[in-house]
Design an enzyme around this catalytic site. Sequence first.
Site, mmCIF file in Angstrom:
data_model
loop_
_atom_site.group_PDB
_atom_site.id
_atom_site.type_symbol
_atom_site.label_atom_id
_atom_site.label_comp_id
_atom_site.label_asym_id
_atom_site.label_seq_id
_atom_site.Cartn_x
_atom_site.Cartn_y
_atom_site.Cartn_z
ATOM 1 N N ASP A 21 14.483 -18.479 -9.698
ATOM 2 C CA ASP A 21 13.028 -18.268 -9.724
ATOM 3 C C ASP A 21 12.334 -19.462 -9.074
ATOM 4 O OD1 ASP A 21 10.397 -17.737 -10.324
ATOM 5 O OD2 ASP A 21 10.586 -18.209 -12.467
ATOM 6 N N ASN A 23 9.011 -19.603 -8.174
ATOM 7 C CA ASN A 23 7.577 -19.789 -8.497
ATOM 8 C C ASN A 23 7.311 -19.795 -10.002
ATOM 9 O OD1 ASN A 23 7.987 -17.123 -9.062
ATOM 10 N ND2 ASN A 23 6.318 -16.330 -7.802
ATOM 11 N N ASP A 25 7.707 -17.754 -12.549
ATOM 12 C CA ASP A 25 7.109 -16.648 -13.311
ATOM 13 C C ASP A 25 8.154 -15.935 -14.172
ATOM 14 O OD1 ASP A 25 8.576 -15.350 -11.383
ATOM 15 O OD2 ASP A 25 6.944 -14.057 -10.680
ATOM 16 N N ASP A 29 13.463 -14.539 -7.161
ATOM 17 C CA ASP A 29 12.692 -14.054 -6.014
ATOM 18 C C ASP A 29 13.381 -14.427 -4.698
ATOM 19 O OD1 ASP A 29 11.944 -16.852 -5.669
ATOM 20 O OD2 ASP A 29 10.507 -16.516 -7.298
ATOM 21 N N ASP A 98 20.386 -2.907 -0.144
ATOM 22 C CA ASP A 98 20.773 -1.829 -1.047
ATOM 23 C C ASP A 98 19.953 -0.589 -0.685
ATOM 24 O OD1 ASP A 98 21.804 -0.406 -3.271
ATOM 25 O OD2 ASP A 98 21.895 -2.260 -4.429
ATOM 26 N N ASP A 198 23.614 3.259 -2.626
ATOM 27 C CA ASP A 198 23.605 3.610 -4.037
ATOM 28 C C ASP A 198 23.953 5.089 -4.230
ATOM 29 O OD1 ASP A 198 22.819 2.787 -6.794
ATOM 30 O OD2 ASP A 198 21.300 4.346 -6.514
ATOM 31 N N GLU A 240 28.669 3.685 -2.702
ATOM 32 C CA GLU A 240 29.026 3.720 -4.118
ATOM 33 C C GLU A 240 29.480 5.141 -4.453
ATOM 34 O OE1 GLU A 240 27.041 2.714 -8.485
ATOM 35 O OE2 GLU A 240 25.783 3.523 -6.889
ATOM 36 N N HIS A 314 26.490 -5.385 -10.773
ATOM 37 C CA HIS A 314 25.324 -5.338 -11.673
ATOM 38 C C HIS A 314 25.411 -4.225 -12.702
ATOM 39 C CE1 HIS A 314 24.636 -2.343 -8.640
ATOM 40 N NE2 HIS A 314 23.661 -1.821 -9.354
ATOM 41 N N ASP A 315 26.341 -3.280 -12.522
ATOM 42 C CA ASP A 315 26.497 -2.173 -13.467
ATOM 43 C C ASP A 315 27.666 -2.375 -14.429
ATOM 44 O OD1 ASP A 315 24.390 -0.554 -12.608
ATOM 45 O OD2 ASP A 315 25.596 0.418 -11.061
#
Length: 541
Positions: A21, A23, A25, A29, A98, A198, A240, A314-315
């Site tokens: 990150d 910035n 928040d 990013d 992606d 995907d 995928e 990520h899955d």
Amino acid sequence: MNKKWWQETVIYQIYPRSFYDSNQDGVGDLQGIIRKLPYLEKLGIGAIWLSPVCASPNDDNGYDISDYQAIAPEYGTMADMDALIAEAKQHGIAIIMDLVVNHTSDEHPWFQEAKKSKDNPYRDYYIWRPNHGKLPNGLRSTFSGSAWELDETTNEYYLHLFSKKQPDLNWENPKVREEIYRMMNFWLEKGIGGFRMDVIDLIGKQPDKEITANGPLLHTYLQEMNRETFGKYNVLTVGETWGVTPSGALLYTNPDREELSMVFQFEHAALDEQPDKQKWDLQEWDFLKLKQIFSKWQTKLDERGWNSLFWNNHDLPRVVSRLGNDSEKYREVSAKMLATILHLQKGTPYIYQGEEIGLTNTAINAIEEADDIESHNMYRERLAAGYTEAEILHAINAKGRDNARRPIPWNDSKNGGFTDGSPWLALNPRYDVINVENALQDLNSLFYHYQKLVQLRKENELIVWGSYQELLPEHPAIYAYLRTNKQETWLILANFYEAETTAELAGYTAEKIILSNYPDSKISLHEVTLRPYEAVVYKLK
């Protein structure tokens, strides 16, 4: 087979929300990724697969896109994206986007138009069926419940194979395909290195026949997509494809068919799931089956197709917690073993962010601690079906997607140095020990083991192009295989368990040890004894 750059490189997957990150928040990013490019160059990777950064209401963390040609504000701007593509090139790294084109967000302008009336010009961009007082059929969503949602405005059902906020596109409509190809060319012209696609095996669906994956027109669409878009560029494409077989993978990846570079197959990822049930229905994983699966994919695609090699994404939950040992004592050595056995196979390896420092699964004690829509939907559905809360949380802790999605700890400061703000998802609580700074300071760390594996692939054609032969297929603890080309043969040996184990490899003589996860592995192959999770790579005489 014509040699391609993506056959010789290693790819690193970034889940941008959780990477870095810039910035403060609480959300990672694009500028955060740019700042960490020197780290990735040090690791040695040649491409980044970037999980979605397009505009999205984030019902499914960006896999519900509302504008394919705009960047989500939490990640930055299109100027930031252009800067990332350019800066990554300076570091010798390509950016793989992606591509999410099985469905859009229900907030995409196409769907907003489509639901206004049955004769709207965009109506046929999606899949609608009349309301006869009951669901059109029994198709189910991957995220629990029916795949059909009634839209009150026109009193018709639309199809969503995932969240109801992810309506499926109608690929039978040539206008949809034209729009998608135009959008893909927009990105290709920016100089990206390709696409990860995907759930691409779903675009040929025939919902009235309840066919979702591998529909009869799937390969026709992919060949058309190749012709109209990425076939004109020197890029990587990876589909995928859950449930694909080796013969199915050859349809996608045989270069003569002009479809994709490679596919992700998940056979090994489902070993701890009961057959023909949901991923939450767990069982003990079968080591002999794991070896059979890897060897099958190594040999069945040989010379005609191309493999992708991965443990994590990520899955999927963290592999060191599933197939390794995430205790303090064995976490690093077992993670090195898993990396070794994967990266020396034939195919393109993928490293998922945090894998190179040995991030582990993160247990939760209450559903409120989960973020992922899939876990929340399953929790509600299974509670209603009579499962206990303890049973449901056990399944989420083993297989839930939040395990992989927690922010990367860069050091041992507050929030692991990921952000000074409030992180969108809590970090793994072990970040005081498991973090990038610690890994970089310890020359014996998992990071440097990954760096060596990446470098070995760059320097040795045998790893990229050599043949594969499994040894000791019935050994209950050791995975052993040979990689061979005209010049040399390497033997890769790994003990997958905590108990010491032995093997007899009297027919082979080692010239030297190329890599090991112990500092003092023995060079003799006569009655080999492997310590807990020991992995050794030998060059044979």
